[in-house]
Design a protein around this motif. Sequence first.
Motif, mmCIF file in Angstrom:
data_model
loop_
_atom_site.group_PDB
_atom_site.id
_atom_site.type_symbol
_atom_site.label_atom_id
_atom_site.label_comp_id
_atom_site.label_asym_id
_atom_site.label_seq_id
_atom_site.Cartn_x
_atom_site.Cartn_y
_atom_site.Cartn_z
ATOM 1 N N GLU B 331 0.850 -1.185 0.000
ATOM 2 C CA GLU B 331 0.000 0.000 0.000
ATOM 3 C C GLU B 331 0.881 1.227 0.000
ATOM 4 O O GLU B 331 2.058 1.174 0.373
ATOM 5 N N THR B 332 0.292 2.324 -0.448
ATOM 6 C CA THR B 332 1.034 3.574 -0.394
ATOM 7 C C THR B 332 0.060 4.722 -0.240
ATOM 8 O O THR B 332 -1.032 4.710 -0.806
ATOM 9 N N GLY B 333 0.436 5.673 0.552
ATOM 10 C CA GLY B 333 -0.355 6.891 0.712
ATOM 11 C C GLY B 333 -1.704 6.671 1.349
ATOM 12 O O GLY B 333 -2.706 7.207 0.880
ATOM 13 N N ARG B 334 -1.758 5.915 2.425
ATOM 14 C CA ARG B 334 -3.049 5.598 3.034
ATOM 15 C C ARG B 334 -3.779 6.853 3.503
ATOM 16 O O ARG B 334 -4.997 6.943 3.390
ATOM 17 N N HIS B 335 -3.045 7.839 3.983
ATOM 18 C CA HIS B 335 -3.703 9.039 4.523
ATOM 19 C C HIS B 335 -3.658 10.204 3.544
ATOM 20 O O HIS B 335 -3.757 11.356 3.946
ATOM 21 N N THR B 336 -3.463 9.907 2.270
ATOM 22 C CA THR B 336 -3.459 10.977 1.275
ATOM 23 C C THR B 336 -4.738 10.916 0.458
ATOM 24 O O THR B 336 -5.597 10.074 0.684
ATOM 25 N N ASN B 337 -4.836 11.840 -0.533
ATOM 26 C CA ASN B 337 -6.000 11.856 -1.406
ATOM 27 C C ASN B 337 -5.982 10.695 -2.396
ATOM 28 O O ASN B 337 -7.010 10.312 -2.926
ATOM 29 N N PRO B 339 -4.542 7.230 -2.339
ATOM 30 C CA PRO B 339 -3.860 6.023 -1.871
ATOM 31 C C PRO B 339 -3.956 4.913 -2.918
ATOM 32 O O PRO B 339 -4.848 4.936 -3.779
ATOM 33 N N SER B 358 -7.997 2.267 -5.204
ATOM 34 C CA SER B 358 -7.756 3.410 -4.340
ATOM 35 C C SER B 358 -8.463 3.275 -3.006
ATOM 36 O O SER B 358 -8.416 4.175 -2.200
ATOM 37 N N SER B 359 -9.167 2.159 -2.799
ATOM 38 C CA SER B 359 -9.668 1.881 -1.458
ATOM 39 C C SER B 359 -9.514 0.386 -1.228
ATOM 40 O O SER B 359 -9.378 -0.375 -2.187
#
Lengths: 219, 410
Positions: B331-337, B339, B358-359
């Motif tokens: 995963e990458t960027g879980r808390h970004t716009n 992910p 993206s989810s």
Amino acid sequence: MSTCKSLTRICAQSSRSTFLPTTQRRHESTARRHKKLLHVQQAPSFTPDRASPTLIFNPPSSAPSVYHTPLKFLPREDKRKDLYQKALNLSMHAALRTHTPNVAAPGTPLSAPSNLPPRPSNALPPAVRTPYDKKYHLTDVEIDDIRRLRLEDPEYWTRARLAEKFECSQFFVSLIVKAPEKAARVEGEHAKMRARWGERRTRARVDRARRKELWGRDE
Amino acid sequence: MKRIRLSRCGAQLLAPSPPRRPLCPFAPSLQRTITPHNHRIQSRLQSTAAGTVTEIDLDDFDVAEAVADELPTRPDSVRHRPRELLPSPEPRLAKQSAKLAALRSRLSLPPRFPLETLARTLVHPSADPDPAFNNGSLSILGANLLGYYTTEHLTCNYPRLPMTVIFAAQYAYIGPKALATIASEWGIEAAAEPGGEVDPGLLQFKRLRSGQDLPEPLKGKKAPRKWNVTTTNRILKSDEFGSQHAGHDPQALQRQPIPMEEAAQSFVQALVGSLHLHLGSPLVKRFYRDHFLSRHLEMDKLFDFRTPTRDLSKLCAREGFEAPVARLISETGRHTNHPVFVVGVYSGKDKLGEGAGSSLDEARTRAAAAAMKGWCLYRPLEVTVPSSTEGEVDPTKWKPNMIDCGEVIV
């Protein structure tokens, strides 16, 4: 041209009042050094260690093709099943003989997806949702209880509350008993809410539903 | 050593055979121009498949007269009209058409395939209502052959495809749009208006003017929306594409304006039918492989799963695998716009499919869909299609194909 500064210039600098160390500092002041810096070592898979031609296998990091049937989905009489099994055994032997770096373990960012059979490892990636076993523990008495509670007071005994109390899924509660009046009322409230939406929000919701349909097509 | 003909040995014991009907109306004229008595043609004429099908073709066709005059003739009322008043060009003009000769060589058809037949395949019933001159009967035969070859290719090569996907693949291979595209790729041009004076190398049909309504037979009857038309019903009652109505009779379109797509489709079907009659099934199979099967179709784009996760768990339960578990591979960027989650579906220790989204839900659903596709798109290594054994004496070449136990029913 000498790259070292003359002694006189160093002495002149040291006369200045500065807190910086007086050691000699070198910068990338020539094109040659810049070029040298930009020279990136080739990937080890592209530098064959022998003179004879070798096979270079360096697949891009992408999802496996759906046309490659997974080992488990091959029927028993398929020849590929044995071949895959043999390749798996071979790679397992190789992996047991060589040292596997810890960074490349599955679940870490460096684990590369590959079309080769996966490295034998007991460590599977973590599950997205906690796996559970179906219990099938509810008896007729409890099911009657659920039905009675839900019909008595559908406002308090919601599906979620009943599911928590009887340790079953909300879907199971909805299979047992339905509260159509409450469902109609809630749906009416939602419709009223939707009617208040502006154009942008409506379009966003429609688009979201449309995107969700694409999930099943895997496009 | 000369081969002994077993059928002739006991011929005196058998009843006298009926006078043989030539299967091809142009056969006498052909045998004059090419090598007489090619044993290949002979064996083809003896095959039962071509014979039974030709019965339909020649039903309303006076064979004796055809043999006498070599070419079909029009009824007396029409015959003496000037050429401009005929509904379609006369068959004898086919030899003079440069377009027809060019088309025959462009398609690499052997010279023993007569230009007169090629000209006939280009005449749609809407232009010429006479069944002896239009391609209606040939297109019925050709449509059946195309459907047969496509179905056997799909079901033997992809034994686990769901029925709806087979229907979609059939439509993609030999549907009206695909056949019209093939015709235009072959360089078929349409005549502005059919008639006796136009070049026989042009596709002849009565054009549908813009804004005009489709003729009744093409419209078809649609089932009411509330009816639940099951797949079984579609298999039994509808055409090879699983559409809601059965195919129409081409002769029903006589003198009715039709769209170009319909005419081009009937031409391609009629060409396949006439190739079968003149050249035999091995050549038709090669023609089919070169022109139809060679078209690239992305089978994995034909699927549309509504509940892939549920389908997959039902499938695993049916096949006796461990229940599928979605696992987060990376995963990458879980808390970004934006992910990105990469999720794999595992059954036990085997990975069944992988998907990115993206989810977490999206990635999980995509992974399940990929796993379902992996199951459905299985291809066996060795496939013998049933038509490959046609006319074979040696039965040992046949290897039974894999038959799957069926779709996943949720």
